[in-house]
Structures are given as C-alpha cells and as structure tokens.
Design a protein around this motif. Structure first.
Motif, short mmCIF file in Angstrom:
data_model
loop_
_atom_site.label_atom_id
_atom_site.label_comp_id
_atom_site.label_asym_id
_atom_site.label_seq_id
_atom_site.Cartn_x
_atom_site.Cartn_y
_atom_site.Cartn_z
N ARG A 1 40.71 88.83 133.42
CA ARG A 1 41.02 87.98 134.57
C ARG A 1 39.91 87.98 135.60
O ARG A 1 39.61 86.96 136.23
CB ARG A 1 42.34 88.43 135.20
CG ARG A 1 43.58 88.05 134.41
CD ARG A 1 44.85 88.31 135.18
NE ARG A 1 45.11 89.73 135.35
CZ ARG A 1 45.88 90.46 134.56
NH1 ARG A 1 46.48 89.91 133.51
NH2 ARG A 1 46.07 91.75 134.79
N GLU B 1 43.72 88.52 140.67
CA GLU B 1 42.50 88.92 139.96
C GLU B 1 41.71 87.71 139.49
O GLU B 1 40.48 87.70 139.54
CB GLU B 1 42.85 89.84 138.79
CG GLU B 1 43.30 91.22 139.21
CD GLU B 1 43.58 92.13 138.04
OE1 GLU B 1 43.28 93.34 138.14
OE2 GLU B 1 44.11 91.64 137.00
N VAL B 2 42.41 86.69 139.02
CA VAL B 2 41.72 85.47 138.60
C VAL B 2 41.01 84.84 139.80
O VAL B 2 39.84 84.44 139.72
CB VAL B 2 42.70 84.47 137.97
CG1 VAL B 2 42.00 83.15 137.66
CG2 VAL B 2 43.32 85.04 136.70
N ALA C 1 43.17 93.61 130.34
CA ALA C 1 43.64 92.34 130.90
C ALA C 1 42.99 92.06 132.25
O ALA C 1 42.62 90.92 132.56
CB ALA C 1 45.16 92.36 131.03
N SER C 2 42.82 93.11 133.06
CA SER C 2 42.18 92.94 134.37
C SER C 2 40.73 92.53 134.21
O SER C 2 40.23 91.65 134.94
CB SER C 2 42.28 94.23 135.18
OG SER C 2 43.60 94.47 135.62
N GLY D 1 48.88 88.73 138.33
CA GLY D 1 47.58 88.42 137.73
C GLY D 1 46.82 87.33 138.43
O GLY D 1 45.59 87.22 138.28
N HIS D 2 47.49 86.51 139.21
CA HIS D 2 46.84 85.39 139.90
C HIS D 2 45.69 85.86 140.78
O HIS D 2 44.62 85.25 140.81
CB HIS D 2 47.88 84.65 140.74
CG HIS D 2 47.33 83.56 141.61
ND1 HIS D 2 46.73 83.79 142.82
CD2 HIS D 2 47.29 82.22 141.43
CE1 HIS D 2 46.34 82.65 143.36
NE2 HIS D 2 46.68 81.67 142.53
N ASN E 1 46.38 94.07 139.65
CA ASN E 1 46.92 93.20 138.62
C ASN E 1 48.31 92.68 138.98
O ASN E 1 48.72 91.61 138.52
CB ASN E 1 46.95 93.91 137.25
CG ASN E 1 47.89 95.11 137.21
OD1 ASN E 1 48.37 95.59 138.22
ND2 ASN E 1 48.13 95.60 136.00
N ARG F 1 36.87 84.54 140.10
CA ARG F 1 36.18 83.25 140.22
C ARG F 1 35.41 83.15 141.54
O ARG F 1 34.35 82.54 141.61
CB ARG F 1 37.18 82.11 140.08
CG ARG F 1 37.77 82.05 138.68
CD ARG F 1 38.64 80.85 138.45
NE ARG F 1 39.22 80.87 137.11
CZ ARG F 1 40.04 79.95 136.63
NH1 ARG F 1 40.38 78.91 137.39
NH2 ARG F 1 40.52 80.04 135.41
#
Length: 317
Positions: A110, A60-61, A106-107, A57-58, A52, A65
């Motif tokens: 994401r 994990e996103v 949150a993880s 956080g970037h 995370n 995806r």
C-alpha cells in the motif's frame, strides 16, 4: 527542521500524524490531504505517521502516493497489530506472528515502498506473548522489510520485555497538556533504555487549540464518543483551553503552538526526546504546527501549563 534521535533512528523534531485524513475525525479530502503531506515534507516535517488500520488501509495508500518520488526524504512510520479483515465490521487486536508478517507485506504494498522505517506494534494483544510478537517484527528487520521497531500505548514493563527481544526505537503514546499518562507509565523505562517518545494528539485532539466546538462536531467525528467532549465536560474544559490561549496571546502565537511547544519541552525533564506528531488534514494548520518549534517557553510558562492537567474534566476514554 531540527533532527532528533529516537533510539538509533533520526527523525524530524516534529512529525505529521495522518490518521484524520482517512478516519475518526469526520470527512477528509484526498487532494487536500495529499497537498498537506507534500507541504510537510517541504517544511522539513519528514516523519510521517500512519497505520494499516487507519481507514482500513486507505491511509497507507494515501501516504504512499503523497510521498512517491520523495521516498528518500521521509521517515515512514506505520503499525501492525490491528486486524480489520475479520468481516465483523470492526477492528480487533491481533498480535499473532503470522498476522504481523502478513500485515507488513500488505503495508509495504500500500505504501509503495520496499521498507518501513519505523514499525510499531499498534496495541498489545493479551492473548499473545509479547516476546512472540516482537520476535516476528525482529524477523522483518532481519529480512530488510523494516528498519526500526516501536511500540504504542505500552507500560514500562512491556517496553522492557520487548526491548530484551529486539531494540525498540520509540514508544508512541497520547501525550499532551491534558493527557500526562506516559510520565508515570513508561517514561522511566524509556529513559533507561534510550527509547524516544512519540506524542500523538499533542493538541488534545484539537481541543487545546481553542478552535473546536464540541457541540457542533460532525456525526461521524469520533470525538463525540469521548468523555472530555461531552457537553458538560467540554464546557468545564474551556477553562483549560482559555489558560493556554492567554499564554499564547502574550507571546503572539497560537494556542496550538503553545500546546506543542510544551510537549517538546518535556524531553529535557523526562530525559528522552519527545517528538510530537500533531495530526491535521489541512495545510493551514500544518504550517502553524510546524512553527511551534520556534516557540520558547519560560519557566513561569511551563509552571502555569503544568498545572492544567489537574483541572481537566472527563476520562481519556
């Protein structure tokens, strides 16, 4: 690709570290990074490692995806215990149970998934009893949000303490030809408890490939702050990289492949599986790294490579 067991978790024998796609090693490209992750899955490199804190956080996103539509084909590992929401412009260690549980939710959001296959405590917080932090992570397993637990950069004593609360599948540590710390700090406990070792930076943060010019690293490359990458140390450490290159040349492979093959080979000596997770943000290097599992090292190769750690100039940090 061959599969191995980390505790009770089955993973590919090599994983992919994704940190550099979002932070630390200079600029990265979303599309190129996405293509690298997807190519990894095609090659059977299905153990995908993020956290995370990577890019706040970037990362994990990005990972979520990239594996969308193929979630069932990958093992997702992420981490908690670093707090980047303090508004102080830096990441701090936070192992409070409430923080860990909120970080997991949150993880999951994401990553775009309903469970995390391997959830690491990123670093141990000296202000919070380890038993309490692991207890919170164990609750996540009970709730079905997490399948297996891991620890990062811990001692054998810390591993035993955590394992007494809930089984630990893996310990992740920096481990390479020039960073051998886990052998004396945690390997014995890992073997005794049936815990696997996950080796990050098996390429010595790229230095062991012989392709990194420490003097020309980008201004936003975190390696510029590391002792081994200073001008004086890097010049001295070229002898280590050159020794790896000579062995690679004889075998007709790359220096990076030799470095990774050495890490994998240590599993037999240490008595527990060692899974390297070399990081890269480019398909070209990913494909080279994956091919390292086909490299066979002789006893003479291993003896020559084992001796290199004593020649390294500069502390790890």
């Amino acid at each position: 690709m061959k599969q191995v067991q980390l505790g009770g978790l089955t993973v590919s024998a090599q994983g992919l570290g994704c940190m550099g796609m979002s932070s630390v090693y200079g600029d990265a490209d979303w599309d190129e990074s996405t293509a690298t992750i997807r190519r990894a899955v095609d090659l059977g490199v299905t153990h995908i490692d993020t956290a995370n804190a990577y890019g706040q956080g970037h990362n994990e996103v990005l990972v979520g995806r990239a594996v969308a539509g193929r979630r069932d084909h990958v093992t997702l590992a992420t981490k908690a215990g670093m707090d980047f929401t303090t508004a102080r412009g830096k990441v701090v260690i936070n192992n409070h149970p409430d923080h860990i549980k909120a970080a997991a939710d949150a993880s999951l959001l994401r990553l775009g998934t309903d469970h995390i296959d391997l959830y690491y405590l990123h670093r141990v917080d000296p202000e919070v009893p380890l038993e309490e932090s692991i207890g919170a992570m164990a609750d996540l397993v009970t709730e079905g949000k997490v399948r297996h637990l891991g620890l990062s950069e811990v001692t054998g004593e810390q591993l035993r303490t955590a394992h007494a609360v809930h089984p630990i599948a893996a310990v992740q540590s920096e481990y390479s030809l020039w960073t051998r710390d886990p052998e004396t700090t945690v390997a014995d406990a890992a073997r005794e408890l049936g815990v696997g070792l996950v080796a990050y930076s098996p390429l010595g943060r790229g230095f062991l490939t012989g392709t990194v010019d420490a003097s020309s690293l980008a201004a936003n490359d975190g390696r510029r702050r590391l002792a081994r990458f200073t001008e004086e140390a890097a010049t001295a450490n070229q002898a280590v990289a050159e020794a790896v290159r000579k062995i690679a040349e004889v075998k007709g492979v790359t220096a990076g492949q030799i470095a990774i093959a050495w890490v994998v080979a240590q599993g037999e000596r240490l008595g527990t599986p060692v899974v390297p997770i070399p990081g890269t943000k480019r398909v070209k290097w990913l494909e080279q790294n994956a091919a390292a599992l086909d490299v066979e090292l002789t006893p003479d190769d291993l003896a020559a490579l084992d001796a290199l750690a004593a020649q390294v100039v500069g502390a790890r940090y």
